[in-house]
Scaffold this active site. Sequence first.
Site, mmCIF file in Angstrom:
data_model
loop_
_atom_site.group_PDB
_atom_site.id
_atom_site.type_symbol
_atom_site.label_atom_id
_atom_site.label_comp_id
_atom_site.label_asym_id
_atom_site.label_seq_id
_atom_site.Cartn_x
_atom_site.Cartn_y
_atom_site.Cartn_z
ATOM 1 N N GLY A 77 0.810 -1.212 0.000
ATOM 2 C CA GLY A 77 0.000 0.000 0.000
ATOM 3 C C GLY A 77 0.844 1.263 0.000
ATOM 4 N N ARG A 141 0.856 -5.625 -4.953
ATOM 5 C CA ARG A 141 0.892 -6.536 -3.809
ATOM 6 C C ARG A 141 1.253 -7.977 -4.204
ATOM 7 N NH1 ARG A 141 -1.084 -4.268 0.799
ATOM 8 N NH2 ARG A 141 -2.325 -2.359 0.597
ATOM 9 N N ASP A 171 6.326 -5.081 6.426
ATOM 10 C CA ASP A 171 6.970 -6.273 6.982
ATOM 11 C C ASP A 171 6.943 -7.443 6.021
ATOM 12 O OD1 ASP A 171 4.307 -7.888 8.447
ATOM 13 O OD2 ASP A 171 4.124 -5.793 7.908
ATOM 14 N N ASP A 172 5.832 -7.660 5.308
ATOM 15 C CA ASP A 172 5.766 -8.777 4.370
ATOM 16 C C ASP A 172 6.678 -8.545 3.160
ATOM 17 O OD1 ASP A 172 3.921 -10.659 5.557
ATOM 18 O OD2 ASP A 172 2.364 -9.177 5.237
ATOM 19 N N LYS A 198 8.452 0.709 5.201
ATOM 20 C CA LYS A 198 7.296 1.516 4.856
ATOM 21 C C LYS A 198 6.031 0.882 5.392
ATOM 22 C CE LYS A 198 4.921 0.149 2.052
ATOM 23 N NZ LYS A 198 3.616 -0.474 1.702
ATOM 24 N N THR A 199 5.254 1.594 6.158
ATOM 25 C CA THR A 199 3.860 1.241 6.456
ATOM 26 C C THR A 199 3.288 2.306 7.364
ATOM 27 O OG1 THR A 199 2.358 -0.275 7.591
ATOM 28 C CG2 THR A 199 4.629 -0.340 8.297
ATOM 29 N N ILE A 200 2.187 2.895 6.957
ATOM 30 C CA ILE A 200 1.602 3.936 7.803
ATOM 31 C C ILE A 200 1.051 3.351 9.092
ATOM 32 C CG2 ILE A 200 1.056 5.381 5.811
ATOM 33 C CD1 ILE A 200 -1.887 4.722 6.275
ATOM 34 N N ASP A 201 0.806 2.028 9.118
ATOM 35 C CA ASP A 201 0.285 1.400 10.338
ATOM 36 C C ASP A 201 1.246 1.517 11.504
ATOM 37 O OD1 ASP A 201 -1.864 0.698 8.824
ATOM 38 O OD2 ASP A 201 -1.553 -1.461 8.927
ATOM 39 N N TYR A 239 -23.942 15.005 17.953
ATOM 40 C CA TYR A 239 -23.568 13.721 17.349
ATOM 41 C C TYR A 239 -22.407 13.049 18.074
ATOM 42 C CZ TYR A 239 -26.438 14.630 13.201
ATOM 43 O OH TYR A 239 -27.485 14.870 12.352
ATOM 44 N N MET A 246 -6.988 3.318 10.214
ATOM 45 C CA MET A 246 -6.153 2.234 9.713
ATOM 46 C C MET A 246 -5.288 1.661 10.839
ATOM 47 S SD MET A 246 -5.031 3.167 5.827
ATOM 48 C CE MET A 246 -4.686 1.439 5.484
ATOM 49 N N TYR A 417 -7.752 5.790 3.078
ATOM 50 C CA TYR A 417 -7.146 6.341 1.872
ATOM 51 C C TYR A 417 -6.848 7.835 1.999
ATOM 52 C CZ TYR A 417 -8.446 1.939 -0.359
ATOM 53 O OH TYR A 417 -8.553 0.613 -0.679
ATOM 54 N N GLU A 418 -7.554 8.499 2.906
ATOM 55 C CA GLU A 418 -7.351 9.945 3.065
ATOM 56 C C GLU A 418 -5.905 10.302 3.434
ATOM 57 O OE1 GLU A 418 -11.661 9.051 3.973
ATOM 58 O OE2 GLU A 418 -9.717 8.148 4.375
ATOM 59 N N ARG A 420 -3.058 8.004 2.910
ATOM 60 C CA ARG A 420 -2.008 7.161 2.335
ATOM 61 C C ARG A 420 -1.136 7.875 1.301
ATOM 62 N NH1 ARG A 420 -3.541 1.178 0.840
ATOM 63 N NH2 ARG A 420 -4.266 2.184 -1.069
#
Length: 553
Positions: A77, A141, A171-172, A198-201, A239, A246, A417-418, A420
Amino acid sequence: MIKSPLQKARSRYIPKLPKSLEKSVSLVTGEVSESIADQKAIKAMFPHTYGLPLVTFSPSDITENQIMNVGVVLSGGQAPGGHNVISGLFDALKKLNKKNQLFGFIGGPDGLLNNSFIELDEDIVDDYRNTGGFDIIGSGRTKIEDEASYDRVIANCLKNNINALVIVGGDDSNTNACVLAEYFKERNVGIQVIGCPKTIDGDLKNDFIETSFGFDTACKVYSELIGNIQRDANSAKKYWHFIKLMGRSASHISLECALKTQPNIAIISEEIEKYKLTLNKIVGQIAEIVKKRANKGENFGTVLIPEGLVEFMPSIKKLIAELNDILASQPEYYLLKTSQEKRTLITEALSEESAKVYSSLPASFAKQLSLDRDPHGNVQVSKIETEKLLIDMVADRLDKDQSFHGKFNAQNHFFGYEGRCAAPSNFDADYCYSLGYTAALLINAGKTGYMAFIKNTAQSPENWIAGGVPITMMMNLERRNGDVKPVIQKALVDLKGKPFLRFRSMRKEWATNTSYIYPGPIQYFGPSEVCDAPSETLFLEQETIQQEELVMV
């Protein structure tokens, strides 16, 4: 490329490098490494790339630079800063030797397999400096995971005289990079492989990978949106906003955004797992906070929910593990026409305990748990609408609670997606550029099976330390898609770490009081303390180190 005024201004931004990389460098070799777990098994699987030493770089007057043709692959991603990895890689290669060339493989790993690439020259690279996205060459991917595919990569690289690959991924993808490095080394084909984290997570981190790129930018984007929503809620007073963020395998994004915005509720999956909280228990806790705020006349609030929450609830985690094995071993499931037929097949194949849990779930939620798996055999949690499920269950709980006299109107959101492909923050622009630059230096030093790292990242870039860590050092064995495989161990939120402890010390106050912070958009120009600040997570994790250094000075 047509550029906005901001893009034009950003194209002139010069990323900051660690002082140690500004001139020629020499390699400093550290101690040999071993894997984080399963040492004997990992060593047997990677005999040529296991036990390599840690390396760093220091300034030097010695220059021994080979001519290199390097290929770069963007895998998985998107994450803000990928283009700056390529920029740093390109600039370092050209500084080392003007004859060096950089080639970008189109569409991720597929480009490697299909021999689809372009040469990345100065004109192309300059168009993408400090921009978000992966559109310079695209990503993908596809997994390269059999000998026939490895041999195709070798043939394509040798055909084009490419003697090194830089794999930019999570990681993968970096596990795959290590597998390729081992295979190439075993066959002595002369192709090096270097990874970039790399990973935004934020779950690719350890003692050497302090943060994965894109995390800083994505969290700042999400925090701006959360802040905007909280200001709207505080204005309208009507509200409850349930916001899924993510983070499939860890809750780093939810924790970071909570520290930045101070919501009423932020769920941390790792804590749910530790205390074995059930779905009903979570719903009850949220409903209780809604009641307390309603008693104060505040019928509004925000709830942050990590994307992978369902996988951390013990009973559902066990159910998902069984579902993964069933769907991997019984492909006939996907040929069945009706939902009832599919549900019956699964129920009969589950253990008694998991079958009971599966049968108790709403049909829509059960169906979402049984959707097609991702290429790694994992449930696609982004398609599971946990935020809607929680809203419905909280509403039902409050409807049955005769002591509740407030109003509960809820809105659901999913921020993914906002963030990434956002334009990278100054931190990510600098960090990614340094990672790419370091990758080139590792290749020049003849290294393979390493991941580029930058340390001391909570300090100013001039004090950053650049180097390489053997990828095997981060590995353990895990069950994936029905098989036990070597993978880079994911980093979960440390419940004893300073970021979580800071959050835990404040969340009771945030729950009932309206303590919102409104971070606003990313600032690219202005005071350094505003524009260059690292994430709250990094700052808190390295706060003790900085204080000790301050005392020493």
